[in-house]
Design a protein around this motif. Structure first.
Motif, mmCIF file in Angstrom:
data_model
loop_
_atom_site.group_PDB
_atom_site.id
_atom_site.type_symbol
_atom_site.label_atom_id
_atom_site.label_comp_id
_atom_site.label_asym_id
_atom_site.label_seq_id
_atom_site.Cartn_x
_atom_site.Cartn_y
_atom_site.Cartn_z
ATOM 1 N N ALA A 132 -5.418 11.715 10.637
ATOM 2 C CA ALA A 132 -4.880 10.873 11.706
ATOM 3 C C ALA A 132 -5.668 9.576 11.833
ATOM 4 C CB ALA A 132 -4.883 11.634 13.026
ATOM 5 N N TYR A 133 -7.002 9.650 11.694
ATOM 6 C CA TYR A 133 -7.789 8.417 11.775
ATOM 7 C C TYR A 133 -7.504 7.519 10.573
ATOM 8 C CZ TYR A 133 -11.411 5.032 12.553
ATOM 9 O OH TYR A 133 -12.064 3.829 12.776
ATOM 10 N N LEU A 134 -7.277 8.115 9.412
ATOM 11 C CA LEU A 134 -6.936 7.315 8.236
ATOM 12 C C LEU A 134 -5.673 6.492 8.514
ATOM 13 C CD1 LEU A 134 -7.215 6.519 5.237
ATOM 14 C CD2 LEU A 134 -5.885 8.559 4.682
ATOM 15 N N VAL A 135 -4.651 7.155 9.072
ATOM 16 C CA VAL A 135 -3.422 6.436 9.418
ATOM 17 C C VAL A 135 -3.719 5.369 10.470
ATOM 18 C CG1 VAL A 135 -1.160 6.680 10.512
ATOM 19 C CG2 VAL A 135 -1.905 8.344 8.806
ATOM 20 N N THR A 137 -7.907 12.441 -4.252
ATOM 21 C CA THR A 137 -6.495 12.224 -4.531
ATOM 22 C C THR A 137 -5.611 13.145 -3.695
ATOM 23 O OG1 THR A 137 -6.792 13.659 -6.460
ATOM 24 C CG2 THR A 137 -6.728 11.297 -6.864
ATOM 25 N N SER A 138 -6.141 14.260 -3.214
ATOM 26 C CA SER A 138 -5.375 15.179 -2.372
ATOM 27 C C SER A 138 -5.070 14.594 -1.001
ATOM 28 C CB SER A 138 -6.147 16.483 -2.194
ATOM 29 O OG SER A 138 -7.365 16.255 -1.500
ATOM 30 N N GLY A 139 -5.777 13.531 -0.596
ATOM 31 C CA GLY A 139 -5.557 12.908 0.705
ATOM 32 C C GLY A 139 -6.699 13.067 1.671
ATOM 33 N N HIS A 140 -7.712 13.869 1.352
ATOM 34 C CA HIS A 140 -8.908 13.930 2.189
ATOM 35 C C HIS A 140 -9.578 12.556 2.172
ATOM 36 C CE1 HIS A 140 -9.344 18.154 3.275
ATOM 37 N NE2 HIS A 140 -8.986 18.487 2.060
ATOM 38 N N ALA A 141 -9.806 11.986 3.346
ATOM 39 C CA ALA A 141 -10.436 10.669 3.418
ATOM 40 C C ALA A 141 -11.397 10.641 4.590
ATOM 41 C CB ALA A 141 -9.383 9.569 3.578
ATOM 42 N N ALA A 142 -12.650 10.313 4.318
ATOM 43 C CA ALA A 142 -13.692 10.281 5.351
ATOM 44 C C ALA A 142 -14.323 8.898 5.361
ATOM 45 C CB ALA A 142 -14.742 11.354 5.076
ATOM 46 N N LEU A 143 -14.207 8.203 6.478
ATOM 47 C CA LEU A 143 -14.734 6.854 6.608
ATOM 48 C C LEU A 143 -16.112 6.888 7.274
ATOM 49 C CD1 LEU A 143 -11.566 6.512 6.415
ATOM 50 C CD2 LEU A 143 -11.912 4.326 7.581
#
Length: 486
Positions: A360-363, A344-350
């Motif tokens: 930046a990759y998430l965006v 929920t903090s915004g850390h996102a790993a694909l």
């Protein structure tokens, strides 16, 4: 506390963090001398993994005012070794990982000097190899080595300067062009504003969005400034999101983007000013990935809304709630072969991006979707109320007192009418009540207990808090006079 203990106390999960600039209230803990020892230890740690190799190490930093001094301390610690050090200057955390993969860099290890969104006096270190980010045990080993290595002399290391951010940005541009496949300027006609929070993310305007044809007028706080004069550099912060919302609405933009200081986290605001962070962001990227990968698993941290699970399941996916901490959710995603690890903090790993938490990759991935983003989450139910309380743990030992309070709170809740404790929850204590849910857990980075509440009925949380707050007011290890409400 001995020097050995002080050094080990710098560990913060899979990072190193401390006070780099002394204040009247806080003594410096991440000092120049300790950072020098960490630099020496990192070289020795790498040498154990690739014995006999002439090492290449990249070092970058965000905008923090202590960054330059800490970078020089790392240089000094590495100086006696026969290594090549690539000084990347201003960089981002995900770019420092990519330095292990790019042909022009291809380093054996890298260090990012950052403390994410924490106040200016903090700083820290994140470590990478081509295998990914350092684990908890790796940090423990590096810090332990600082107390075993003898101070060395000499100046064998070679330092070269290279612009990593330009290479990283060009990589993003090519990926977005390939993902949208609508010409050289696939974002032409779109008005996108960026709020970099005076961190390292300002590059995204000039080096990514504008080459893709986007209009970026109204972007703000792009210049690096480690005093963070405008707002906290944090997509999880209400004031920061409000600043982005104002910029979007004032400039009549189609989309707003915000990054944290080292750009491993991000969030969005749509043209109507709706915040696409926290649960909304999880649902948004999940919708994109589930369209591409039907039935995929999405790993999240423990404090996500029940509405998020309902949304993911409704799209045919699976949610796996796991322990807070970006390394925790990433490792869980790797274990489950999940498409996404996100907090929920915004850390996102694909999965498609090396399981790298990269704001930046998430965006970029969301831009590649090339669709009306808010429309993707129309099916996500929104809570009527949310609240969060943070209780500072003021008595040592923090790591014993916090869990003890949580255990006692769980027993307390089991005696409360209308509250149902979730027995198989992995972190802290989570419970449902007729109108919603709440969770109490330990903060990963600070001596805090965090109480997050959500309700689908307006006005339901205040009486619940009034009913349960007496428990916390009886806990002597908590600061009961200065409760933080967010």
């Amino acid at each position: 506390m001995s020097e050995e203990q002080a050094m080990l106390a710098l560990q913060n999960g899979s990072d190193i963090r401390g006070i780099a600039i002394a204040t009247p209230e806080q003594a410096a803990t991440l000092t120049i001398e300790r950072t020098k020892k960490i630099g020496q230890a990192f070289v020795a740690w790498l040498q154990r993994r690739v014995p006999g190799k002439e090492l290449k190490i990249a070092i970058g930093m965000d905008s923090r005012i202590s960054g330059q001094d800490l970078k020089q301390a790392l240089f000094d610690g590495m100086a006696p070794a026969d290594v090549t050090i690539i000084d990347c200057g201003m960089a981002t955390t995900p770019a420092m990982f990519m330095a292990t993969l790019y042909d022009d860099f291809c380093v054996d290890g890298s260090i990012m000097i950052t403390a994410s969104h924490l106040p200016y006096q903090y700083n820290g270190l994140k470590f990478f190899t081509a295998a990914g980010g350092a684990e908890h045990d790796d940090i423990e080993e590096i810090l332990a080595m600082t107390n075993l290595l003898r101070e060395a002399s000499g100046n064998k290391a070679q330092i070269v300067e290279k612009d990593l951010l330009t290479v990283y940005a060009a990589d993003l541009v090519e990926k977005i062009r390939a993902g949208i496949d609508e010409g050289f300027e696939p974002l032409k006609g779109q008005h996108i504003v960026v709020d970099a929070g005076n961190g390292a993310g300002g590059f995204f305007v000039e080096k990514v969005l504008e080459p893709l044809g986007a209009t970026t007028t109204g972007s703000q706080f792009l210049d690096p400034d480690g005093t963070f004069p405008n707002h906290e550099s944090n997509p999880d912060n209400k004031e920061a999101m409000q600043a982005l919302k104002n910029a979007v609405l004032t400039n009549k933009a189609d989309l707003g983007i915000i990054f944290d200081t080292d750009v491993d986290r991000s969030a969005l605001v749509d043209a109507n000013g709706q915040a696409l962070n926290r649960n909304n962001l999880i649902a948004l990227i999940s919708a994109v990935l589930l369209k591409e990968n039907p039935g995929a698993t999405i790993v999240t941290n423990s404090a996500t809304s029940q509405h998020v699970e309902d949304f993911i399941v409704g799209l045919g996916g699976k949610q796996d709630r796991y322990l807070t901490g970006y390394r925790n959710v990433i490792n869980r995603a790797i274990e489950l072969d999940a498409e996404l690890a996100i907090e929920t903090s915004g850390h996102a790993a694909l999965k498609e991006n090396y399981y790298l938490d990269d704001g930046a990759y998430l965006v970029a991935k969301l831009l590649m979707a090339n669709t009306d983003l808010p429309a993707l989450i129309k099916g996500l139910k929104q809570p009527e109320e949310t609240m969060e309380y943070r209780f500072v743990i003021v008595e040592e030992p923090i790591q014993q007192n916090g869990p003890t309070v949580i255990t006692d709170f769980k027993a307390y809740l089991n005696k409360q009418e209308g509250i149902r404790v979730i027995t198989d929850h992995l972190e802290g204590v989570r419970a449902d009540f007729d109108e919603g849910w709440f969770i109490v857990r330990m903060s990963l980075h600070e001596p805090l207990l965090v109480w997050t509440l959500e309700s689908d009925k307006a006005g339901a949380l205040a009486p619940l808090v009034e009913r349960l707050m007496p428990f916390f007011m009886e806990q002597n290890c908590l600061d009961r006079q200065n409760i933080i409400k967010k």
